[in-house]
Design a protein around this motif. Structure first.
Motif, short mmCIF file in Angstrom:
data_model
loop_
_atom_site.label_atom_id
_atom_site.label_comp_id
_atom_site.label_asym_id
_atom_site.label_seq_id
_atom_site.Cartn_x
_atom_site.Cartn_y
_atom_site.Cartn_z
N ARG A 25 0.84 -1.20 0.00
CA ARG A 25 0.00 0.00 0.00
C ARG A 25 0.87 1.26 0.00
NH1 ARG A 25 -5.27 1.00 2.09
NH2 ARG A 25 -5.80 3.17 1.57
N PHE A 26 2.03 1.17 0.64
CA PHE A 26 3.00 2.26 0.66
C PHE A 26 4.22 1.84 -0.17
CE2 PHE A 26 0.97 2.43 4.96
CZ PHE A 26 0.21 3.57 4.74
N VAL A 27 4.91 2.81 -0.72
CA VAL A 27 6.07 2.51 -1.58
C VAL A 27 7.34 3.04 -0.94
CG1 VAL A 27 4.68 2.49 -3.69
CG2 VAL A 27 5.75 4.62 -2.93
N PRO A 28 8.52 2.50 -1.32
CA PRO A 28 9.78 2.95 -0.75
C PRO A 28 9.98 4.46 -0.91
CG PRO A 28 10.11 0.92 -1.94
CD PRO A 28 8.71 1.36 -2.24
N GLY A 29 10.42 5.09 0.17
CA GLY A 29 10.66 6.52 0.15
C GLY A 29 9.45 7.36 0.51
N GLU A 30 8.27 6.74 0.59
CA GLU A 30 7.05 7.50 0.88
C GLU A 30 7.02 7.92 2.35
OE1 GLU A 30 2.15 6.99 0.68
OE2 GLU A 30 3.49 5.48 -0.19
N ARG A 31 6.64 9.16 2.57
CA ARG A 31 6.45 9.66 3.94
C ARG A 31 5.03 9.31 4.38
NH1 ARG A 31 6.09 16.02 5.80
NH2 ARG A 31 5.67 15.61 8.01
N ILE A 32 4.91 8.71 5.55
CA ILE A 32 3.59 8.34 6.07
C ILE A 32 3.02 9.54 6.83
CG2 ILE A 32 2.27 6.69 7.41
CD1 ILE A 32 3.82 5.44 5.11
N LYS A 33 1.97 10.10 6.32
CA LYS A 33 1.35 11.29 6.93
C LYS A 33 0.29 10.85 7.95
CE LYS A 33 2.24 14.02 2.80
NZ LYS A 33 1.66 14.82 1.69
N ILE A 34 0.59 11.12 9.20
CA ILE A 34 -0.26 10.66 10.30
C ILE A 34 -1.68 11.16 10.15
CG2 ILE A 34 -0.62 10.80 12.80
CD1 ILE A 34 2.42 10.85 13.13
N ARG A 35 -1.85 12.41 9.81
CA ARG A 35 -3.19 12.98 9.71
C ARG A 35 -4.00 12.28 8.63
NH1 ARG A 35 -3.47 19.34 9.26
NH2 ARG A 35 -2.46 19.03 11.29
N HIS A 36 -3.38 12.01 7.49
CA HIS A 36 -4.10 11.36 6.39
C HIS A 36 -4.49 9.93 6.76
CE1 HIS A 36 -2.23 14.25 3.18
NE2 HIS A 36 -3.04 14.86 4.03
N VAL A 37 -3.56 9.20 7.38
CA VAL A 37 -3.84 7.81 7.77
C VAL A 37 -4.96 7.78 8.82
CG1 VAL A 37 -2.92 5.76 8.90
CG2 VAL A 37 -1.54 6.98 7.21
N ASN A 66 13.50 15.66 10.68
CA ASN A 66 12.85 16.75 9.94
C ASN A 66 11.96 16.27 8.80
OD1 ASN A 66 14.34 18.67 11.52
ND2 ASN A 66 16.11 18.31 10.19
N CYS A 67 11.64 14.98 8.79
CA CYS A 67 10.79 14.45 7.73
C CYS A 67 9.66 13.59 8.29
CB CYS A 67 11.64 13.63 6.75
SG CYS A 67 10.72 13.02 5.32
N GLY A 68 9.93 12.90 9.36
CA GLY A 68 8.93 12.03 9.95
C GLY A 68 9.19 10.57 9.65
N VAL A 69 8.16 9.79 9.64
CA VAL A 69 8.28 8.35 9.42
C VAL A 69 8.13 8.06 7.94
CG1 VAL A 69 7.35 6.09 10.00
CG2 VAL A 69 7.34 7.90 11.71
N THR A 70 9.09 7.33 7.38
CA THR A 70 9.06 7.02 5.95
C THR A 70 9.28 5.53 5.72
OG1 THR A 70 11.45 7.37 5.62
CG2 THR A 70 10.02 9.30 5.38
#
Length: 215
Positions: A25-37, A66-70
């Motif tokens: 569902r997620f791809v390499p390098g993608e930042r997981i946006k907490i609000r969207h999830v 400075n980017c979050g969880v990826t």
């Protein structure tokens, strides 16, 4: 009661995100946006944040300053290591499971195989990956070893995010289901060694494409 519900909600959120990673569902390098999830799952941000940290502790995700969880990228060496482990675990588990497959299991495998074939014809990657996971889980659960299944699912976390990349080349995607056809034939014949060979062929075939996507 409130504490129990909170704990359950965190576990459910973790299980969902873990499964999403496993099926690409997620791809390499993608930042997981907490609000969207959180919005998609209909939960607060706290259960999502907790689940992401658990997954980072399992090396399924990484915390980037400075980017979050990826979602991490795999190197070719890491991919080769994961493939070796998958061949051992999944080949052995499938072989152990063959004698315990029920008639219902075989019917379900045949239905899922047909779904995968149709998904490939219509270029529906999500349906293919969902059916593919279900197909393999039937085989592995039949072995009756919760520990082997847990190990397999943990390893899947490492390669799930690149699984969507299997569909980048149409000619390659067209051949993805061939090993499943052989596996189904072997399973119906109760040919455990044949099922193991089909699993190994399936994993090695996909690896030819996926390894090229690694760093």
């Amino acid at each position: 009661m409130k504490t129990s519900r909170h704990h359950t909600l965190q576990d459910q959120t973790y299980d969902t995100l873990r499964q999403w990673l496993t099926i690409g569902r997620f791809v390499p390098g993608e930042r997981i946006k907490i609000r969207h999830v959180a919005a998609e799952l209909g939960v607060g941000e706290m259960p999502v944040r907790s689940a992401l940290q658990r997954l980072a502790a399992e090396s399924a995700l990484v915390n980037v300053p400075n980017c979050g969880v990826t979602v991490p990228h795999l190197s070719k060496a890491q991919f080769d290591d994961v493939l070796r482990v998958r061949l051992i675990l999944e080949g052995q588990t499938a072989e152990l499971g063959v004698p315990h497959l029920t008639a219902h299991d075989l019917d379900t495998l045949e239905t899922l195989n047909a779904q995968m074939a149709q998904a490939l014809r219509s270029a529906d990657a999500k349906t293919y990956l969902d059916a593919n996971e279900a197909f393999h889980l039937i085989l592995y659960r039949a072995a009756g070893s919760p520990l082997l299944l847990e190990l397999i699912e943990t390893v899947w976390l490492q390669v799930g995010p690149i699984s969507n990349l299997l569909f980048g080349e149409a000619l390659f995607a067209d051949t993805l289901n061939e090993a499943h056809d052989d596996l189904l034939t072997a399973a119906k014949a109760r040919d455990a060694a044949g099922v193991r060979r089909a699993i190994e062929r399936d994993l090695n075939h996909a690896a030819k494409c996926l390894r090229e996507q690694c760093l």
